[in-house]
Design a protein around this motif. Structure first.
Motif, PDB file in Angstrom:
ATOM      1  N   ILE A 452      26.674 -22.518  74.591  1.00  0.00           N
ATOM      2  CA  ILE A 452      27.225 -22.884  75.903  1.00  0.00           C
ATOM      3  C   ILE A 452      26.480 -24.088  76.465  1.00  0.00           C
ATOM      4  N   ASN A 453      25.148 -24.073  76.363  1.00  0.00           N
ATOM      5  CA  ASN A 453      24.353 -25.207  76.849  1.00  0.00           C
ATOM      6  C   ASN A 453      24.641 -26.469  76.052  1.00  0.00           C
ATOM      7  N   GLN A 454      24.936 -26.300  74.768  1.00  0.00           N
ATOM      8  CA  GLN A 454      25.173 -27.460  73.906  1.00  0.00           C
ATOM      9  C   GLN A 454      26.555 -28.059  74.111  1.00  0.00           C
ATOM     10  N   TYR A 455      27.570 -27.194  74.184  1.00  0.00           N
ATOM     11  CA  TYR A 455      28.943 -27.690  74.233  1.00  0.00           C
ATOM     12  C   TYR A 455      29.532 -27.750  75.640  1.00  0.00           C
ATOM     13  N   CYS A 456      28.809 -27.235  76.621  1.00  0.00           N
ATOM     14  CA  CYS A 456      29.308 -27.278  78.007  1.00  0.00           C
ATOM     15  C   CYS A 456      28.249 -27.846  78.944  1.00  0.00           C
ATOM     16  N   PRO A 457      27.718 -29.044  78.662  1.00  0.00           N
ATOM     17  CA  PRO A 457      26.685 -29.618  79.547  1.00  0.00           C
ATOM     18  C   PRO A 457      27.294 -29.991  80.904  1.00  0.00           C
ATOM     19  N   LEU A 458      26.521 -29.763  81.973  1.00  0.00           N
ATOM     20  CA  LEU A 458      26.989 -30.057  83.326  1.00  0.00           C
ATOM     21  C   LEU A 458      26.097 -31.117  83.965  1.00  0.00           C
ATOM     22  N   THR A 459      26.690 -31.939  84.807  1.00  0.00           N
ATOM     23  CA  THR A 459      25.906 -32.877  85.605  1.00  0.00           C
ATOM     24  C   THR A 459      25.214 -32.105  86.724  1.00  0.00           C
ATOM     25  N   GLU A 460      24.312 -32.755  87.416  1.00  0.00           N
ATOM     26  CA  GLU A 460      23.603 -32.088  88.508  1.00  0.00           C
ATOM     27  C   GLU A 460      24.553 -31.646  89.599  1.00  0.00           C
ATOM     28  N   LEU A 461      25.536 -32.487  89.917  1.00  0.00           N
ATOM     29  CA  LEU A 461      26.511 -32.158  90.955  1.00  0.00           C
ATOM     30  C   LEU A 461      27.356 -30.954  90.541  1.00  0.00           C
ATOM     31  N   GLU A 462      27.777 -30.925  89.286  1.00  0.00           N
ATOM     32  CA  GLU A 462      28.578 -29.791  88.792  1.00  0.00           C
ATOM     33  C   GLU A 462      27.751 -28.506  88.762  1.00  0.00           C
ATOM     34  N   GLY A 463      26.463 -28.638  88.439  1.00  0.00           N
ATOM     35  CA  GLY A 463      25.594 -27.470  88.434  1.00  0.00           C
ATOM     36  C   GLY A 463      25.408 -26.883  89.815  1.00  0.00           C
ATOM     37  N   VAL A 464      25.262 -27.741  90.823  1.00  0.00           N
ATOM     38  CA  VAL A 464      25.124 -27.275  92.208  1.00  0.00           C
ATOM     39  C   VAL A 464      26.406 -26.595  92.663  1.00  0.00           C
ATOM     40  N   PHE A 465      27.538 -27.192  92.319  1.00  0.00           N
ATOM     41  CA  PHE A 465      28.838 -26.601  92.694  1.00  0.00           C
ATOM     42  C   PHE A 465      28.990 -25.207  92.103  1.00  0.00           C
ATOM     43  N   LEU A 466      28.667 -25.060  90.829  1.00  0.00           N
ATOM     44  CA  LEU A 466      28.827 -23.764  90.165  1.00  0.00           C
ATOM     45  C   LEU A 466      27.839 -22.743  90.728  1.00  0.00           C
ATOM     46  N   ALA A 467      26.599 -23.169  91.003  1.00  0.00           N
ATOM     47  CA  ALA A 467      25.591 -22.249  91.540  1.00  0.00           C
ATOM     48  C   ALA A 467      26.013 -21.703  92.897  1.00  0.00           C
ATOM     49  N   LYS A 468      26.540 -22.563  93.758  1.00  0.00           N
ATOM     50  CA  LYS A 468      26.988 -22.120  95.075  1.00  0.00           C
ATOM     51  C   LYS A 468      28.174 -21.154  94.953  1.00  0.00           C
ATOM     52  N   ALA A 469      29.082 -21.471  94.038  1.00  0.00           N
ATOM     53  CA  ALA A 469      30.244 -20.592  93.839  1.00  0.00           C
ATOM     54  C   ALA A 469      29.815 -19.227  93.315  1.00  0.00           C
ATOM     55  N   MET A 470      28.864 -19.213  92.398  1.00  0.00           N
ATOM     56  CA  MET A 470      28.373 -17.953  91.846  1.00  0.00           C
ATOM     57  C   MET A 470      27.704 -17.109  92.930  1.00  0.00           C
ATOM     58  N   GLU A 471      26.941 -17.778  93.788  1.00  0.00           N
ATOM     59  CA  GLU A 471      26.255 -17.056  94.863  1.00  0.00           C
ATOM     60  C   GLU A 471      27.252 -16.492  95.861  1.00  0.00           C
ATOM     61  N   THR A 472      28.251 -17.286  96.219  1.00  0.00           N
ATOM     62  CA  THR A 472      29.259 -16.843  97.181  1.00  0.00           C
ATOM     63  C   THR A 472      30.067 -15.673  96.640  1.00  0.00           C
ATOM     64  N   MET A 473      30.428 -15.735  95.369  1.00  0.00           N
ATOM     65  CA  MET A 473      31.253 -14.692  94.755  1.00  0.00           C
ATOM     66  C   MET A 473      30.426 -13.526  94.215  1.00  0.00           C
ATOM     67  N   GLN A 474      29.087 -13.642  94.296  1.00  0.00           N
ATOM     68  CA  GLN A 474      28.177 -12.589  93.848  1.00  0.00           C
ATOM     69  C   GLN A 474      28.421 -12.224  92.381  1.00  0.00           C
ATOM     70  N   LEU A 475      28.473 -13.264  91.547  1.00  0.00           N
ATOM     71  CA  LEU A 475      28.723 -13.058  90.126  1.00  0.00           C
ATOM     72  C   LEU A 475      27.410 -12.913  89.361  1.00  0.00           C
ATOM     73  N   SER A 476      27.434 -12.117  88.297  1.00  0.00           N
ATOM     74  CA  SER A 476      26.250 -11.887  87.473  1.00  0.00           C
ATOM     75  C   SER A 476      26.070 -13.025  86.475  1.00  0.00           C
ATOM     76  N   MET A 477      24.936 -13.000  85.769  1.00  0.00           N
ATOM     77  CA  MET A 477      24.688 -14.007  84.737  1.00  0.00           C
ATOM     78  C   MET A 477      25.689 -13.877  83.593  1.00  0.00           C
ATOM     79  N   ARG A 478      26.093 -12.628  83.282  1.00  0.00           N
ATOM     80  CA  ARG A 478      27.114 -12.464  82.249  1.00  0.00           C
ATOM     81  C   ARG A 478      28.427 -13.110  82.688  1.00  0.00           C
ATOM     82  N   ALA A 479      28.796 -12.921  83.966  1.00  0.00           N
ATOM     83  CA  ALA A 479      30.017 -13.546  84.482  1.00  0.00           C
ATOM     84  C   ALA A 479      29.900 -15.075  84.451  1.00  0.00           C
TER      85      ALA A 479
END
Length: 523
Positions: A452-479
């Motif tokens: 996943i880290n190799q084939y789905c690299p994210l920019t810093e902006l995309e990483g921040v967006f995903l982190a905020k979404a995960m926190e808001t939706m209360q998703l686990s690391m598996r999710a």
């Protein structure tokens, strides 16, 4: 010659280990002894073999007959050893001279008349025999099934006499070639899979978001959950998945067919490469789903290997039954341990589930309180839900809009939107899967953390967006990992080299069940 050695195969899960039948004739009171850990069904072969030899005009030696089945520590059951034992007795009593039996393997049940009856598990035995470079002689009714292994040399015989004439060269049997199915029973056994394959996604009215999820699931092999009010087309959507999923390659199709073979299910040569679609009822037990029993047999999840397991009315399955699926959903196999043996069955299935969001069928129905709804939904554990990549709300269809729509040339149309058929969607799915196989050698559903880290690299902006979404939706690391796999599949469907924020946003939109649970918990 008073000693003969004949080769055959046992059945151990989807494996077919080699068994050596050693037959020794000695002086003394007439007796017929079987040694080498034979089960009751094997011990009964003594009477079948004796009658078959006599009725087929062979001499049954009036000597002390000892049959050793090696290796002695391997449990042996079933009637598949009859033919090998009979050939061993014929050879040991000098009725079969100057024949090199080391070039053959024999399996088959003998009737008292000497006719050969079919056995279960012929396909794994044919696959194992092909690796040993021996000819496999088996009953005629198993010929088509065993001949699906292209590298196997299959000789299908109708009786013990036919086998004898072939071995002595008096009447050679030709190598069996797969023939088109004309058997009514086989056609009936494959009717369900054919029906699913012929369903077209264009038959679905509206539900564009759900159909998009279906396409993503087909392209990446992702698990999928449809939830919504009764009558919105959830089961109909699930039944269309086969129509947009490519057929299996030979290796995968053989692995799936081998499980059906050891279960005694008919295998049609015309449709054996189609993915299986298993739909167990919600009253099924845990053993029926995962397999087991005193003598372990595969369950529904193994019969769905490389295919689709559809669980309709998901909350009606017992919570403990669903939780036993968690391990095979991660590992792709199921381990069944018994006192006598341990068996590993493959269970790399694609889960598709459907459910109502409320015990009354509709979450907007006032007959059920929020507590009752939450209790109903809590029948499905959080760790189980985490293993479902796509969670899709299937809302009610606007009937007025549907009635106003008119068919157009080349397809159907809902309002101003033209609907694609399964062939058009399948073309995109095949292209996306080809990209995945070329890039990583497997579908996106199986990507591990490093990949996943190799084939789905994210920019810093995309990483921040995903982190905020995960926190808001209360998703686990598996999710999180499953969301990344879905985003990678969405990018592949678009032909994009890397995952971007738009792909992440769409992947997060398929976690709507998590959002609904969070909202109900806060009430």
């Amino acid at each position: 010659m008073s000693l003969s050695v004949v080769y055959t195969r046992a059945n151990l899960g989807v494996e077919a280990p080699l068994v050596t039948i050693e037959v020794h004739l000695s002086n003394g009171l007439p007796a017929f002894n079987l040694v080498g850990l034979p089960e009751t069904t094997v011990k009964e072969s003594r009477d079948r073999v004796r009658s078959a030899l006599i009725n087929a005009d062979f001499e049954f030696p009036a000597k002390r007959i000892t049959v050793n089945m090696a290796p002695a520590d391997l449990p042996k059951g079933g009637s598949r050893f009859d033919l090998a034992i009979a050939i061993g007795i014929i050879a040991a009593s000098d009725q079969l001279k100057r024949v090199d039996l080391s070039q053959f393997e024999f399996i088959g049940e003998l009737a008292l008349s000497g006719k050969l009856r079919p056995i279960q598990g012929a396909l794994p035995m044919a696959f194992a025999a092909s690796k040993s470079d021996r000819q496999l002689i088996l009953p005629k009714d198993n010929g088509n099934e065993a001949s699906l292994v292209s590298k196997a040399h299959i000789i299908a015989a109708g009786s013990l006499v036919d086998v004898y004439l072939h071995l002595t060269g008096k009447q050679k049997l030709q190598a069996h070639i797969v023939q088109a199915s004309t058997s009514k029973s086989i056609e009936e056994a494959n009717m369900l899979s054919t029906e699913h394959a012929n369903n077209d996604i264009a038959d679905i009215i509206d539900q564009q978001h759900a159909k998009r999820a279906l396409e993503i699931a087909a392209a990446g092999g992702h698990n999928l959950l449809f939830f919504g009010p009764a009558g919105t087309g959830k089961s109909m959507l699930a039944n269309r998945l086969l129509s947009i999923t490519p057929e299996l390659d030979e290796e995968s199709a053989l692995a799936s067919a081998a499980i059906r073979s050891i279960s005694g299910e008919a295998i049609c040569p015309d449709t054996w490469r189609q993915r299986t679609f298993r739909q167990p009822h919600h009253t099924s037990s845990a053993t029926a789903l995962v397999g087991g029993g005193s003598y372990p047999k595969p369950g529904e999840i193994s019969l769905a290997h490389n295919g689709i397991l559809f669980l309709d009315e998901l909350p009606e399955f017992g919570r403990h039954i669903l939780d036993v699926l968690r391990e095979p959903m991660e590992t792709g196999e199921i381990n069944i341990s018994r006192a006598a043996q341990k068996v590993v069955y493959p269970a790399d299935f694609q889960l598709v589930a459907a459910m109502n969001p409320s015990p009354t069928g509709d979450i907007d129905d006032n007959r059920a309180s929020p507590d009752q709804v939450l209790k109903y939904l809590n029948r499905i554990s959080g760790p189980f839900l985490d293993r479902i990549d796509l969670q899709v709300n299937v809302p009610k269809v606007d009937l007025g809009k549907t009635l106003r729509s008119k068919p157009v040339e080349g397809g159907k149309q809902n309002g101003s939107l033209k609907v694609e058929n399964s062939a058009q969607v399948l073309a995109r799915v095949i292209k996306a899967q080809a990209a995945q196989l070329q890039r990583q050698g497997r579908l996106n559903k199986a990507l591990n953390t490093n990949e996943i880290n190799q084939y789905c690299p994210l920019t810093e902006l995309e990483g921040v967006f995903l982190a905020k979404a995960m926190e808001t939706m209360q998703l686990s690391m598996r999710a999180y990992h499953r969301t990344m796999r879905v985003a990678r599949t969405i990018a592949d469907l678009e032909g994009a080299e890397r995952v971007n924020q738009q792909h992440l946003a769409e992947a997060l939109s398929f976690r709507s069940f998590d959002r609904m649970l969070n909202e109900l918990t806060e009430i």
